[in-house]
Design a protein around this motif. Structure first.
Motif, PDB file in Angstrom:
ATOM      1  N   GLY A 228      41.965  -7.458  40.812  1.00  0.00           N
ATOM      2  CA  GLY A 228      41.362  -6.239  41.367  1.00  0.00           C
ATOM      3  C   GLY A 228      40.180  -6.489  42.286  1.00  0.00           C
ATOM      4  N   LYS A 229      39.483  -7.591  42.066  1.00  0.00           N
ATOM      5  CA  LYS A 229      38.267  -7.802  42.853  1.00  0.00           C
ATOM      6  C   LYS A 229      38.487  -8.661  44.088  1.00  0.00           C
ATOM      7  CE  LYS A 229      34.885  -7.290  39.150  1.00  0.00           C
ATOM      8  NZ  LYS A 229      33.822  -8.002  38.442  1.00  0.00           N
TER       9      LYS A 229
ATOM     10  N   GLU B  17      45.200  -6.265  37.436  1.00  0.00           N
ATOM     11  CA  GLU B  17      43.826  -5.937  37.047  1.00  0.00           C
ATOM     12  C   GLU B  17      42.911  -7.146  37.298  1.00  0.00           C
ATOM     13  OE1 GLU B  17      43.447  -4.527  32.959  1.00  0.00           O
ATOM     14  OE2 GLU B  17      41.330  -5.146  33.124  1.00  0.00           O
ATOM     15  N   ARG B  18      43.428  -8.321  36.954  1.00  0.00           N
ATOM     16  CA  ARG B  18      42.640  -9.544  37.199  1.00  0.00           C
ATOM     17  C   ARG B  18      42.402  -9.778  38.683  1.00  0.00           C
ATOM     18  NH1 ARG B  18      45.739 -13.078  32.664  1.00  0.00           N
ATOM     19  NH2 ARG B  18      44.040 -13.190  31.169  1.00  0.00           N
TER      20      ARG B  18
ATOM     21  N   ASP C 176      50.639  -5.215  35.142  1.00  0.00           N
ATOM     22  CA  ASP C 176      49.363  -4.480  35.165  1.00  0.00           C
ATOM     23  C   ASP C 176      48.190  -5.415  34.920  1.00  0.00           C
ATOM     24  OD1 ASP C 176      50.301  -1.938  35.690  1.00  0.00           O
ATOM     25  OD2 ASP C 176      50.689  -1.494  33.566  1.00  0.00           O
ATOM     26  N   LYS C 177      48.378  -6.261  33.939  1.00  0.00           N
ATOM     27  CA  LYS C 177      47.306  -7.177  33.544  1.00  0.00           C
ATOM     28  C   LYS C 177      46.972  -8.143  34.693  1.00  0.00           C
ATOM     29  CE  LYS C 177      46.364  -9.579  29.210  1.00  0.00           C
ATOM     30  NZ  LYS C 177      47.018 -10.065  27.982  1.00  0.00           N
TER      31      LYS C 177
ATOM     32  N   LYS D 158      53.384  -1.453  41.999  1.00  0.00           N
ATOM     33  CA  LYS D 158      52.066  -1.256  41.375  1.00  0.00           C
ATOM     34  C   LYS D 158      50.912  -1.583  42.327  1.00  0.00           C
ATOM     35  CE  LYS D 158      53.469  -2.452  36.609  1.00  0.00           C
ATOM     36  NZ  LYS D 158      53.247  -1.182  35.904  1.00  0.00           N
ATOM     37  N   SER D 159      51.092  -2.616  43.152  1.00  0.00           N
ATOM     38  CA  SER D 159      49.969  -3.083  43.973  1.00  0.00           C
ATOM     39  C   SER D 159      49.978  -2.466  45.368  1.00  0.00           C
ATOM     40  CB  SER D 159      50.025  -4.609  44.127  1.00  0.00           C
ATOM     41  OG  SER D 159      51.129  -4.990  44.937  1.00  0.00           O
TER      42      SER D 159
END
Lengths: 318, 318
Positions: free
Chosen positions: B46-47, B43-44, B39-40, B89-90
């Motif tokens: 994400g952009k 999240e990093r 997840d972490k 997850k992705s």
């Protein structure tokens, strides 16, 4: 359906946002044909990554100018319809343009309601009258006021015309005024005169700084131009093309390729002058005609300019 | 679940493909923690827009080299597990590495079956023994032969090491050999010596032309390096770093930023020399450590190099 997915992307200044602009098919074609035209467009876009599409609302702008329109005006399908079809087929957001001046406030209200649902429009750009002549049933300012009274949470954008800044010097103030009226982003007219855009962006950044405001995202439009007739059409639309640029395109062995090089150089100049001003930017590439070679050129131009802006943004982070 | 989604992307030479490389968490952490780590990471990321992830299979390579490993070796979770978690997850494809030498053919068979289902691995890179010393239960060539006998339609890749080309001059032939054994793409070791990569790509393109073969896609790995210890680790891994490059990184006020500039310049040189050779390229950016600043630097490096390759590809289409 949820709120605008573009809002979040627009809110991140470290990223560019990238669109393909297109017009709805003419109203004489059937909805089945509209669907086919959408499929064909998306198939052409299959190899590129884009954040969304922009669907224009074409008006008969003959009141604005005396010259005859190089490509005859034809009524098109309602942009809501084409927008919904493209969103459905592509799974991507579509910014929908809407000309407001020809209809009453009640009609605009109804258009808005149906645009939200069932059409699923979330990202909306309102366009005013092309000129102050002719009957204006709903001025743009009143349309913005109507939007504020609506509970619908549209992601609202406005158009910006650097050419107006070159002649009147106040387009940056219009951006601020439109922001106060609810605009969260702006889409430019096609850029062929980089200095006008640079002056506008620079004035806008300064004015925002002075007032302590965060600049809104500005999406710059670029379009390839492969023939004297398209060039004439651009000029008819009010796009400022410097004389030397006209000569370069008209005299080139490959005018389309030359116009791509010109657009790339224009973006380079804009980024050199304005990349560090803190205005979040985006790109919108459109093809002004349906000629296959101009559409293919628009895709090449898209890839070139997207990578140019992405690279500039990555360099700014170093 | 369907076949590899990457196959189709890899098959289009006009586009680059872009990956983020990562290692599975160490085996001492619980599956719940593995999920949190995934997840972490996402999240990093994400952009940024990426085509997929690469999950390595870390081996104890101490047989390859006498020096002590700068970061101690720790067993990790099975790359299949982490790969499945990240894919889930992705929603993006994950290329999964698998070291084959330590287990028997039967064990490899079973690993493959379960990798296909339930783990959902479709894109697989097999890795041989780090050195010819120590017991090799399954040589890489036999693992490839096993793959051919399987009915499972993996998108198979191999590793390529430009440093081997610099010392032995035959890495391009290994690429051809591995292609004959079923490899459809290659992932390089981290590039810090652009000349070795240029020589490899150039030899490979010539050999393909001579034999009338279409070059396979080659994904170049880059990694930021922000400290003497990371640099030492890179050298331990066998990554060739020219002396002047070591000096530039170690003497820099901001080593991490300097290593990003070096990587970008290295990619520029590779594209200048090899952009027109007809080898479809891709990028894989990894962070060799879990330090926050090196991971953030990897993301900045990713954006910079992706835009650089995209721009080169767009220029080649003009």
């Amino acid at each position: 359906m949820s709120d605008s997915k573009l809002k979040q992307k627009f809110a991140d200044p470290s990223r560019g946002v990238y669109f393909i602009g297109t017009t709805p098919p003419k109203s004489s074609v059937s909805m089945a044909q509209v669907s086919d035209i959408g499929d064909k467009l998306l198939e052409r876009l299959g190899k590129i990554d884009f954040d969304g599409l922009i669907v224009y609302d074409i008006q008969d702008e003959s009141s604005r100018i005396d010259k005859p329109r190089p490509f005859p005006f034809m009524n098109t399908h309602d942009p809501r319809d084409y927008s919904a079809i493209l969103r459905e087929k592509s799974g991507r957001p579509v910014i929908t343009y809407k000309s407001v001046s020809q209809r009453s406030r009640e009609e605009f209200d109804e258009w808005l309601d149906r645009a939200w649902c069932p059409h699923g429009v979330r990202d909306l750009v309102l366009v005013g009258s092309p000129s102050s002549e002719g009957e204006i049933k709903l001025p743009l300012s009143q349309a913005y006021a109507t939007m504020k009274e609506h509970s619908l949470n549209f992601n609202l954008g406005g158009v910006t015309i650097a050419e107006r800044h070159a002649s009147k010097g106040d387009e940056h103030l219009r951006l601020l005024e439109k922001s106060a009226q609810g605009c969260e982003f702006f889409v430019s007219q096609a850029v062929y005169n980089p200095q006008a855009t640079i002056d506008l962006l620079s004035s806008y950044a300064r004015e925002c700084k002075e007032r302590g405001l965060t600049p809104k995202r500005i999406i710059l439009t670029f379009t390839p131009c492969g023939s004297a007739k398209t060039l004439e059409f651009m000029e008819w639309l009010g796009i400022s093309v410097p004389q030397a640029t006209c000569h370069r395109i008209l005299d080139a062995h490959n005018p389309l390729g030359e116009s791509i090089r010109i657009c790339r150089n224009n973006l380079d100049q804009i980024l050199e002058a304005c990349g560090g001003l803190g205005i979040p930017l985006g790109l919108n590439i459109e093809s002004l005609t349906n000629r296959k070679e101009e559409i293919d050129a628009a895709i090449r131009l898209y890839k070139l300019l997207k990578a140019t802006l992405d690279l500039k943004l990555a360099e700014l982070e170093l």
